[in-house]
Design an enzyme around this catalytic site. Structure first.
Site, PDB file in Angstrom:
ATOM      1  N   GLU A 141       0.842  -1.368   0.052  1.00  0.00           N
ATOM      2  CA  GLU A 141       0.117   0.031   0.085  1.00  0.00           C
ATOM      3  C   GLU A 141       0.791   1.249  -0.001  1.00  0.00           C
ATOM      4  O   GLU A 141       1.448   1.641   0.888  1.00  0.00           O
ATOM      5  CB  GLU A 141      -0.931   0.113   1.168  1.00  0.00           C
ATOM      6  CG  GLU A 141      -1.729  -1.114   1.442  1.00  0.00           C
ATOM      7  CD  GLU A 141      -2.839  -1.131   0.365  1.00  0.00           C
ATOM      8  OE1 GLU A 141      -3.077  -0.294  -0.413  1.00  0.00           O
ATOM      9  OE2 GLU A 141      -3.727  -2.134   0.456  1.00  0.00           O
ATOM     10  N   CYS A 168      -2.240   8.669   2.898  1.00  0.00           N
ATOM     11  CA  CYS A 168      -1.860   8.251   1.358  1.00  0.00           C
ATOM     12  C   CYS A 168      -2.896   8.510   0.447  1.00  0.00           C
ATOM     13  O   CYS A 168      -2.682   8.680  -0.702  1.00  0.00           O
ATOM     14  CB  CYS A 168      -1.705   6.708   1.489  1.00  0.00           C
ATOM     15  SG  CYS A 168      -3.059   6.000   2.258  1.00  0.00           S
TER      16      CYS A 168
HETATM   17  P1  NAD Z   1       8.829   4.690   4.356  1.00  0.00           P
HETATM   18  O1  NAD Z   1       8.409   4.012   3.219  1.00  0.00           O
HETATM   19  O2  NAD Z   1       9.890   5.683   4.545  1.00  0.00           O
HETATM   20  O3  NAD Z   1       8.557   4.001   5.673  1.00  0.00           O
HETATM   21  C1  NAD Z   1       7.784   2.845   5.780  1.00  0.00           C
HETATM   22  C2  NAD Z   1       8.211   1.556   6.776  1.00  0.00           C
HETATM   23  O4  NAD Z   1       9.459   1.086   5.857  1.00  0.00           O
HETATM   24  C3  NAD Z   1       8.950   2.204   7.905  1.00  0.00           C
HETATM   25  O5  NAD Z   1       8.518   1.345   8.893  1.00  0.00           O
HETATM   26  C4  NAD Z   1      10.313   2.043   7.477  1.00  0.00           C
HETATM   27  O6  NAD Z   1      11.234   1.766   8.705  1.00  0.00           O
HETATM   28  C5  NAD Z   1      10.449   0.804   6.724  1.00  0.00           C
HETATM   29  N1  NAD Z   1      11.536   0.763   5.659  1.00  0.00           N
HETATM   30  C6  NAD Z   1      12.587   1.732   5.175  1.00  0.00           C
HETATM   31  N2  NAD Z   1      13.430   1.375   4.319  1.00  0.00           N
HETATM   32  C7  NAD Z   1      13.200  -0.124   4.169  1.00  0.00           C
HETATM   33  C8  NAD Z   1      13.666  -1.033   3.629  1.00  0.00           C
HETATM   34  N3  NAD Z   1      14.591  -0.811   2.450  1.00  0.00           N
HETATM   35  N4  NAD Z   1      13.054  -2.133   3.539  1.00  0.00           N
HETATM   36  C9  NAD Z   1      12.137  -2.298   4.351  1.00  0.00           C
HETATM   37  N5  NAD Z   1      11.824  -1.509   5.275  1.00  0.00           N
HETATM   38  C10 NAD Z   1      11.832  -0.363   5.052  1.00  0.00           C
HETATM   39  O7  NAD Z   1       7.104   5.831   4.503  1.00  0.00           O
HETATM   40  P2  NAD Z   1       6.684   6.756   5.566  1.00  0.00           P
HETATM   41  O8  NAD Z   1       7.713   7.752   5.311  1.00  0.00           O
HETATM   42  O9  NAD Z   1       6.877   6.193   6.809  1.00  0.00           O
HETATM   43  O10 NAD Z   1       5.227   6.919   5.146  1.00  0.00           O
HETATM   44  C11 NAD Z   1       4.802   7.477   4.364  1.00  0.00           C
HETATM   45  C12 NAD Z   1       4.431   6.920   2.949  1.00  0.00           C
HETATM   46  O11 NAD Z   1       3.477   6.061   3.252  1.00  0.00           O
HETATM   47  C13 NAD Z   1       3.791   7.902   2.107  1.00  0.00           C
HETATM   48  O12 NAD Z   1       4.394   7.526   0.741  1.00  0.00           O
HETATM   49  C14 NAD Z   1       2.465   7.485   1.989  1.00  0.00           C
HETATM   50  O13 NAD Z   1       1.584   7.888   0.839  1.00  0.00           O
HETATM   51  C15 NAD Z   1       2.467   5.890   2.192  1.00  0.00           C
HETATM   52  N6  NAD Z   1       1.245   5.533   2.811  1.00  0.00           N
HETATM   53  C16 NAD Z   1       0.442   4.539   2.064  1.00  0.00           C
HETATM   54  C17 NAD Z   1      -0.598   4.051   2.737  1.00  0.00           C
HETATM   55  C18 NAD Z   1      -1.609   3.205   1.750  1.00  0.00           C
HETATM   56  O14 NAD Z   1      -2.387   2.534   2.467  1.00  0.00           O
HETATM   57  N7  NAD Z   1      -1.538   3.256   0.499  1.00  0.00           N
HETATM   58  C19 NAD Z   1      -1.111   4.633   3.876  1.00  0.00           C
HETATM   59  C20 NAD Z   1      -0.222   5.308   4.577  1.00  0.00           C
HETATM   60  C21 NAD Z   1       0.978   5.999   4.049  1.00  0.00           C
END
Ligand code: NAD
Length: 502
Positions: free
Chosen positions: A263, A297
């Site tokens: 997502e 998101c």
């Molecule tokens: P992010 O991708 O930076 O981090 C998300 C998670 O991934 C965190 O727990 C982080 O520590 C982890 N992570 C970071 N690098 C990683 C890797 N290489 N491998 C595995 N895990 C890793 O996102 P964010 O800044 O926490 O959240 C914001 C983003 O999330 C926005 O782009 C938003 O649109 C999206 N979002 C989507 C939805 C949806 O349902 N579509 C809902 C909420 C947020």
């Protein structure tokens, strides 16, 4: 609710410390390292989390495997269902406490989070209703010598990786169907919002779940999320976060040939036709892009409005945005809190500078809130930009609306679909024919007509294109956590030619 870690105050300091949760036990990371969680409103450290490394991930995955092959795996769907109902009740009972934790972690509004936590129990109740209805099929075979049936079995150990903007709800969208299916889980919440997940996980023990069904790894180290996503002991990966991270997670999962749900981000359009109820549309546009400080998101961050009503709608939205009550997110009267963390704050301000450089007219907002300071950004409406402007194309994840006009319906749809994302969209019109016609042509997983930002456990949620793979919520989300097994029964008792396929 039990405290997750006994004697959890750090000696001589005012902040509470929270351990990892592995196999039902609160534990320090093997390295003994910790990291601070900063309240984005006060700017103060308010809690401390264990800083796990890859070796802690190994232990958590092993605990999840042991529960899957042990006490949890031995339960029937009826028994899982009963536990999940209890968990749903406990979530509702603890809604206020969980909401306060989320607000301290991420600066989201108490007003929103308490409602979200109260509703969240409903997800466990909804999927509890499915846990005892996992059925296979009896399938007619072309050869009458065979009876064929299928059974549906849990996929196994699920790795969940969640973002900071709604940590518990987005975990629940994964956990509730996974539990119903009979899976176990290791979750890694965001380094920006680690605490609420640890506290939430203690509710499973209180509800009577066996140890190890849900394990929590907190860490500020990027390699730990990657280690979990690519762990050979994991059977499926469920991720919510940025599109770029999602690609890395999918690659890691693919190396193990694991299934994955993603997502991801969005740049969702709200199309407003000239015949729309402009008061309602203005309210929906606000809900789409300023609720949660725009950090959702599904933010409806691109307003595509008919040129005849552009000025009036921009006036309505700007007037309401300028009057919004910004302040302490714990205060139930506050309408918008700060941006959740420093990198995100810098990113939003960077987008505003670029937009102005590219010729945007700032109808309201446009920068930091000088009175409040901290990470507050004023709700911003930008007009006069072409469809190629950076702010019209890239996800800002902040309270920034860009406005573009159209004249013909086709043009509105072209603008709406001119994006690699496809998470959500809104259509505002009183014409019922046009409403359905246009909604049916927006390339996105979720479209609202004359409303915006509504979700429910029963309704699938997810995106097209760069917004992700798979769906959360709804009955079909169970498929993400179940394997199909086909069983052939030889009925005749005869032997057959062993050198040809039956
Ligand atoms: P992010 O991708 O930076 O981090 C998300 C998670 O991934 C965190 O727990 C982080 O520590 C982890 N992570 C970071 N690098 C990683 C890797 N290489 N491998 C595995 N895990 C890793 O996102 P964010 O800044 O926490 O959240 C914001 C983003 O999330 C926005 O782009 C938003 O649109 C999206 N979002 C989507 C939805 C949806 O349902 N579509 C809902 C909420 C947020």
């Amino acid at each position: 609710m039990t405290k997750p870690k006994s004697g959890s105050s750090v000696t001589g300091e005012q902040v509470e410390a929270f351990g990892l949760l592995i196999g039902g036990r609160s534990t320090d990371s093997l390295s003994g390292r910790t990291f601070d969680s900063v309240n984005p409103y006060t700017g103060q450290v308010w809690a401390r989390a264990a800083d796990a490394g890859p070796e802690d991930v190994d232990a958590a995955v092993a605990a999840a495997r042991a529960a899957f092959e042990g006490a949890w795996g031995a339960l029937t769907g009826f028994e899982r269902s009963a536990l999940m109902r209890r968990l749903g009740d406990l979530v509702a009972d603890n809604a206020e406490r969980l909401a306060r934790l989320e607000v301290s972690d991420s600066g989201k509004l108490y007003r929103e989070m308490v409602g979200q936590m109260k509703a969240m129990g409903g997800w466990y109740h909804y999927y509890a209703g499915l846990a005892d209805k996992i059925e296979g099929r009896s399938i007619p075979a072309p050869n009458p010598d065979y009876l064929v049936y299928t059974t549906r079995v849990p996929v196994g150990v699920v790795a969940a990786i969640t973002p900071w903007n709604s940590p518990l709800l987005l975990l629940t969208w994964k956990l509730a169907p996974a539990l119903a299916a009979g899976c176990t889980m290791v979750v890694k919440p965001s380094e920006h919002s680690p605490i609420s997940t640890v506290v939430f996980a203690s509710l499973l023990a209180e509800a009577g779940f066996p140890a190890g069904v849900l394990n929590v790894i907190t860490s500020q180290r990027g390699e730990v999320g990657a280690a979990l996503a690519g762990h050979p002991g994991v059977d499926a990966v469920a991720f919510t976060g940025a599109t770029s991270t999602g690609r890395a997670v999918a690659t890691a999962a693919a190396r193990n040939l694991n299934r994955v749900t993603l997502e991801l981000g969005g740049k969702s359009p709200q199309i407003v036709f000239a015949d729309a109820d402009l008061g309602a549309a203005a309210n929906g546009v606000m809900a789409g892009v300023f609720a949660a400080t725009g950090q959702t998101c599904m933010a409806g961050s691109r307003l595509i409005v008919h040129e005849d009503v552009h000025d009036e709608l921009v006036r309505l939205v700007s007037a309401r945005a300028s009057a919004m009550r910004l302040g302490d997110p714990q205060d139930p009267a506050t309408e918008m809190g700060p941006v959740a963390n420093k990198p995100q704050y810098d990113k939003v301000l960077g987008h505003l500078r670029t937009a102005v450089d590219e010729g945007a007219h700032v109808a309201c907002g446009g920068g930091p809130d000088d009175d409040l300071g901290g990470y507050f950004v004023r709700p911003t409406v930008l007009t006069g930009l072409g469809p190629d402007a950076t702010v019209f194309r890239e996800e800002v994840f902040g309270p920034v609306l860009s406005v573009h006009t159209f004249n013909e319906e086709d043009e509105a749809l072209r603008l709406a679909n001119d994006t690699p994302f496809g998470l959500a969209g809104g259509v505002w019109t009183k014409d019922v024919h046009r409403a359905h016609r246009v909604a049916g042509q927006i390339r996105a997983g979720n479209v609202w007509i004359n409303d915006y930002r509504v979700v429910a456990p029963s309704v699938p949620f997810g995106g097209f294109g760069d917004s992700g793979i798979g769906r959360e919520n709804g009955i079909a989300a169970m498929d993400e956590y179940l394997e199909n097994r086909a069983i052939w029964v030889q009925l005749s008792g005869r032997t057959r030619d062993p050198f040809v396929m039956g």
